[in-house]
Design a protein around this motif. Structure first.
Motif, PDB file in Angstrom:
ATOM      1  N   ALA A 164      13.122  19.333  80.008  1.00  0.00           N
ATOM      2  CA  ALA A 164      13.976  20.486  80.297  1.00  0.00           C
ATOM      3  C   ALA A 164      14.763  20.913  79.055  1.00  0.00           C
ATOM      4  CB  ALA A 164      14.932  20.162  81.438  1.00  0.00           C
ATOM      5  N   LYS A 165      15.267  19.938  78.309  1.00  0.00           N
ATOM      6  CA  LYS A 165      16.017  20.250  77.092  1.00  0.00           C
ATOM      7  C   LYS A 165      15.097  20.837  76.020  1.00  0.00           C
ATOM      8  CE  LYS A 165      19.463  17.766  75.647  1.00  0.00           C
ATOM      9  NZ  LYS A 165      20.348  16.662  75.171  1.00  0.00           N
ATOM     10  N   ALA A 166      13.898  20.292  75.914  1.00  0.00           N
ATOM     11  CA  ALA A 166      12.943  20.802  74.924  1.00  0.00           C
ATOM     12  C   ALA A 166      12.601  22.257  75.224  1.00  0.00           C
ATOM     13  CB  ALA A 166      11.680  19.945  74.926  1.00  0.00           C
ATOM     14  N   LYS A 167      12.407  22.558  76.487  1.00  0.00           N
ATOM     15  CA  LYS A 167      12.092  23.930  76.880  1.00  0.00           C
ATOM     16  C   LYS A 167      13.258  24.862  76.586  1.00  0.00           C
ATOM     17  CE  LYS A 167      10.387  26.659  80.775  1.00  0.00           C
ATOM     18  NZ  LYS A 167       9.941  26.621  82.185  1.00  0.00           N
ATOM     19  N   LYS A 168      14.464  24.408  76.875  1.00  0.00           N
ATOM     20  CA  LYS A 168      15.660  25.231  76.680  1.00  0.00           C
ATOM     21  C   LYS A 168      15.904  25.539  75.213  1.00  0.00           C
ATOM     22  CE  LYS A 168      20.641  25.342  77.653  1.00  0.00           C
ATOM     23  NZ  LYS A 168      21.771  24.619  78.303  1.00  0.00           N
ATOM     24  N   TYR A 169      15.676  24.545  74.344  1.00  0.00           N
ATOM     25  CA  TYR A 169      16.015  24.699  72.932  1.00  0.00           C
ATOM     26  C   TYR A 169      14.791  24.907  72.034  1.00  0.00           C
ATOM     27  CZ  TYR A 169      20.563  23.036  74.502  1.00  0.00           C
ATOM     28  OH  TYR A 169      21.763  22.906  75.163  1.00  0.00           O
ATOM     29  N   ASN A 170      13.620  25.177  72.635  1.00  0.00           N
ATOM     30  CA  ASN A 170      12.393  25.405  71.855  1.00  0.00           C
ATOM     31  C   ASN A 170      12.069  24.231  70.943  1.00  0.00           C
ATOM     32  OD1 ASN A 170      11.836  28.032  72.902  1.00  0.00           O
ATOM     33  ND2 ASN A 170      13.436  28.856  71.576  1.00  0.00           N
ATOM     34  N   LYS A 171      12.104  23.038  71.520  1.00  0.00           N
ATOM     35  CA  LYS A 171      11.778  21.825  70.789  1.00  0.00           C
ATOM     36  C   LYS A 171      10.608  21.132  71.473  1.00  0.00           C
ATOM     37  CE  LYS A 171      16.461  20.975  69.010  1.00  0.00           C
ATOM     38  NZ  LYS A 171      17.497  19.943  68.765  1.00  0.00           N
ATOM     39  N   VAL A 172      10.189  20.002  70.917  1.00  0.00           N
ATOM     40  CA  VAL A 172       9.185  19.169  71.573  1.00  0.00           C
ATOM     41  C   VAL A 172       9.837  17.854  71.960  1.00  0.00           C
ATOM     42  CG1 VAL A 172       7.250  20.200  70.342  1.00  0.00           C
ATOM     43  CG2 VAL A 172       8.352  18.161  69.403  1.00  0.00           C
ATOM     44  N   VAL A 173       9.198  17.149  72.872  1.00  0.00           N
ATOM     45  CA  VAL A 173       9.686  15.828  73.290  1.00  0.00           C
ATOM     46  C   VAL A 173       8.907  14.769  72.527  1.00  0.00           C
ATOM     47  CG1 VAL A 173       9.953  14.221  75.204  1.00  0.00           C
ATOM     48  CG2 VAL A 173      10.272  16.671  75.587  1.00  0.00           C
ATOM     49  N   PHE A 174       9.630  13.818  71.956  1.00  0.00           N
ATOM     50  CA  PHE A 174       9.009  12.681  71.282  1.00  0.00           C
ATOM     51  C   PHE A 174       9.339  11.428  72.078  1.00  0.00           C
ATOM     52  CE2 PHE A 174       9.532   9.115  68.192  1.00  0.00           C
ATOM     53  CZ  PHE A 174       8.187   8.962  67.877  1.00  0.00           C
ATOM     54  N   VAL A 175       8.310  10.720  72.539  1.00  0.00           N
ATOM     55  CA  VAL A 175       8.529   9.528  73.357  1.00  0.00           C
ATOM     56  C   VAL A 175       7.990   8.297  72.642  1.00  0.00           C
ATOM     57  CG1 VAL A 175       8.228   8.462  75.619  1.00  0.00           C
ATOM     58  CG2 VAL A 175       8.252  10.959  75.423  1.00  0.00           C
ATOM     59  N   ASP A 176       8.875   7.338  72.418  1.00  0.00           N
ATOM     60  CA  ASP A 176       8.487   6.032  71.893  1.00  0.00           C
ATOM     61  C   ASP A 176       8.152   5.166  73.106  1.00  0.00           C
ATOM     62  OD1 ASP A 176       8.246   3.546  70.768  1.00  0.00           O
ATOM     63  OD2 ASP A 176      10.234   3.489  69.867  1.00  0.00           O
ATOM     64  N   VAL A 177       6.859   5.046  73.413  1.00  0.00           N
ATOM     65  CA  VAL A 177       6.408   4.344  74.624  1.00  0.00           C
ATOM     66  C   VAL A 177       6.176   2.870  74.293  1.00  0.00           C
ATOM     67  CG1 VAL A 177       4.741   4.343  76.503  1.00  0.00           C
ATOM     68  CG2 VAL A 177       5.252   6.484  75.303  1.00  0.00           C
ATOM     69  N   GLN A 178       6.916   1.989  74.960  1.00  0.00           N
ATOM     70  CA  GLN A 178       6.859   0.571  74.638  1.00  0.00           C
ATOM     71  C   GLN A 178       6.770  -0.294  75.882  1.00  0.00           C
ATOM     72  OE1 GLN A 178      10.046  -0.723  72.118  1.00  0.00           O
ATOM     73  NE2 GLN A 178       9.796   0.945  70.642  1.00  0.00           N
ATOM     74  N   MET A 179       6.483  -1.572  75.662  1.00  0.00           N
ATOM     75  CA  MET A 179       6.608  -2.588  76.699  1.00  0.00           C
ATOM     76  C   MET A 179       8.055  -3.077  76.695  1.00  0.00           C
ATOM     77  SD  MET A 179       3.644  -2.734  78.064  1.00  0.00           S
ATOM     78  CE  MET A 179       3.641  -4.265  79.004  1.00  0.00           C
ATOM     79  N   ALA A 180       8.361  -4.106  77.469  1.00  0.00           N
ATOM     80  CA  ALA A 180       9.739  -4.604  77.565  1.00  0.00           C
ATOM     81  C   ALA A 180      10.254  -5.093  76.212  1.00  0.00           C
ATOM     82  CB  ALA A 180       9.823  -5.712  78.602  1.00  0.00           C
ATOM     83  N   THR A 181       9.373  -5.756  75.453  1.00  0.00           N
ATOM     84  CA  THR A 181       9.756  -6.281  74.134  1.00  0.00           C
ATOM     85  C   THR A 181       9.010  -5.519  73.049  1.00  0.00           C
ATOM     86  OG1 THR A 181      10.054  -8.497  75.065  1.00  0.00           O
ATOM     87  CG2 THR A 181       9.855  -8.325  72.668  1.00  0.00           C
ATOM     88  N   PRO A 182       9.730  -4.800  72.181  1.00  0.00           N
ATOM     89  CA  PRO A 182       9.069  -4.040  71.114  1.00  0.00           C
ATOM     90  C   PRO A 182       8.243  -4.950  70.212  1.00  0.00           C
ATOM     91  CG  PRO A 182      11.381  -3.423  71.312  1.00  0.00           C
ATOM     92  CD  PRO A 182      11.193  -4.647  72.158  1.00  0.00           C
ATOM     93  N   ARG A 183       7.113  -4.458  69.760  1.00  0.00           N
ATOM     94  CA  ARG A 183       6.266  -5.214  68.850  1.00  0.00           C
ATOM     95  C   ARG A 183       6.815  -5.132  67.428  1.00  0.00           C
ATOM     96  NH1 ARG A 183       0.020  -3.966  70.825  1.00  0.00           N
ATOM     97  NH2 ARG A 183       0.237  -4.851  72.909  1.00  0.00           N
ATOM     98  N   PRO A 184       6.405  -6.070  66.565  1.00  0.00           N
ATOM     99  CA  PRO A 184       6.911  -6.067  65.179  1.00  0.00           C
ATOM    100  C   PRO A 184       6.715  -4.728  64.468  1.00  0.00           C
ATOM    101  CG  PRO A 184       5.800  -8.127  65.632  1.00  0.00           C
ATOM    102  CD  PRO A 184       5.568  -7.260  66.831  1.00  0.00           C
ATOM    103  N   ASP A 185       5.583  -4.079  64.674  1.00  0.00           N
ATOM    104  CA  ASP A 185       5.342  -2.786  64.018  1.00  0.00           C
ATOM    105  C   ASP A 185       6.358  -1.738  64.462  1.00  0.00           C
ATOM    106  OD1 ASP A 185       3.216  -3.648  62.520  1.00  0.00           O
ATOM    107  OD2 ASP A 185       1.684  -2.931  63.914  1.00  0.00           O
ATOM    108  N   ASN A 186       6.713  -1.756  65.753  1.00  0.00           N
ATOM    109  CA  ASN A 186       7.711  -0.823  66.253  1.00  0.00           C
ATOM    110  C   ASN A 186       9.068  -1.078  65.622  1.00  0.00           C
ATOM    111  OD1 ASN A 186       5.677  -1.150  68.768  1.00  0.00           O
ATOM    112  ND2 ASN A 186       6.563   0.894  68.752  1.00  0.00           N
ATOM    113  N   LEU A 187       9.438  -2.346  65.508  1.00  0.00           N
ATOM    114  CA  LEU A 187      10.721  -2.698  64.900  1.00  0.00           C
ATOM    115  C   LEU A 187      10.746  -2.293  63.429  1.00  0.00           C
ATOM    116  CD1 LEU A 187      11.256  -6.230  66.508  1.00  0.00           C
ATOM    117  CD2 LEU A 187      12.361  -4.077  67.145  1.00  0.00           C
ATOM    118  N   GLN A 188       9.632  -2.486  62.749  1.00  0.00           N
ATOM    119  CA  GLN A 188       9.572  -2.094  61.337  1.00  0.00           C
ATOM    120  C   GLN A 188       9.656  -0.580  61.189  1.00  0.00           C
ATOM    121  OE1 GLN A 188       6.304  -3.790  59.137  1.00  0.00           O
ATOM    122  NE2 GLN A 188       6.794  -2.644  57.267  1.00  0.00           N
TER     123      GLN A 188
END
Length: 268
Positions: free
Chosen positions: A39-63
């Motif tokens: 809804a915010k992306a639509k209102k402000y002409n932006k895109v949504v960026f989602v960092d999709v993870q499991m419960a514990t982030p992997r080392p690459d995500n942390l880096q």
């Protein structure tokens, strides 16, 4: 002592301010739901960026959090053009979000338009190896989102049964275009979201064909899949009013190639 105390206090304030400034010098992930982000992306002409993870982030995500999401150019671009959120797929919110992944494996970084359509994706391993990938994906997503915003029409698919579709095709002297898909097919999903919704594609197919979208595993789908030897998805079938297969194509295709397949079927 008073001077010393004041000096310590001033130093403390400077330290806190500096730390606060440093803490802000990263991509800002908002604590909101996916629907709220869209809804915010639509209102402000932006895109949504989602960092999709499991419960514990992997080392690459942390880096990536440490080395990439703190890079000045990434911070500026993402904070200016993206509504960024993190999604833990083990939570109830994650389960609710799962259909929006459109069969995409995770952990992943995924971009969405202001209408909720998936735009592009990558993963932390790739981004850590080449941080430029993240910016390339972000910019291309913004460009595609603009195209989606500028396009208002889509292919119109009839709800009639197969016999009625053939009768209509015969009466109107048109071919039937069949989008043969399955619900588990990611290219099928992306064709429906990214190609069938383009004005240029919609105008061509709506003008020249009786359009049918059929799940090959439900209803009349299995019988037609057997009749026309459909064993890969998506398959695009071009059939005349007598039920004869005139042409076929398939796989994810960009708009120009998809239109060319239709032109070939009608002999143009």
């Amino acid at each position: 002592m008073k001077f010393f105390d004041r000096a310590l206090m001033l130093a403390g304030l400077i330290f806190v301010s500096a730390n606060s400034l440093f803490a802000q010098d990263s991509v800002r992930f908002q604590n909101i739901s996916f629907d709220e982000a869209v809804a915010k992306a639509k209102k402000y002409n932006k895109v949504v960026f989602v960092d999709v993870q499991m419960a514990t982030p992997r080392p690459d995500n942390l880096q990536a959090d440490k080395d990439v999401f703190t890079t000045d150019s990434v911070v500026r671009y993402f904070n200016d053009h993206c509504i960024s959120i993190k999604m833990n797929m083990t939570t109830e919110e994650g389960k609710k979000f799962a259909p929006h992944l459109a069969m995409l494996m995770y952990p992943a970084y995924v971009f969405y338009a202001g209408n909720g359509d998936q735009l592009d994706f990558t993963n932390a391993g790739s981004v850590v190896k080449d941080p430029g990938i993240l910016m390339t994906k972000a910019r291309s997503s913004m460009a595609v989102a603009k195209v989606k915003n500028d396009n208002k029409r889509s292919i119109t698919f009839t709800e009639s049964n197969w016999a009625a579709v053939l009768a209509q095709a015969k009466k109107e002297h048109k071919l039937v275009f069949v989008d043969a898909y399955t619900q588990w097919c990611r290219p099928c999903i992306m064709m429906a979201k990214d190609v069938f919704t383009l004005d240029i594609v919609a105008d061509f197919y709506n003008k020249n064909f009786i359009n049918v979208s059929l799940d090959m595993e439900k209803g009349e789908g299995p019988a037609l899949a057997k009749k026309y030897s459909v064993n890969a998805y998506p398959s695009f079938l071009y059939i005349n009013g007598d039920g004869k297969l005139v042409s076929r194509d398939g796989g994810y295709q960009e708009a120009d190639k998809f239109i060319d397949a239709g032109k070939k079927a009608i002999g143009n």
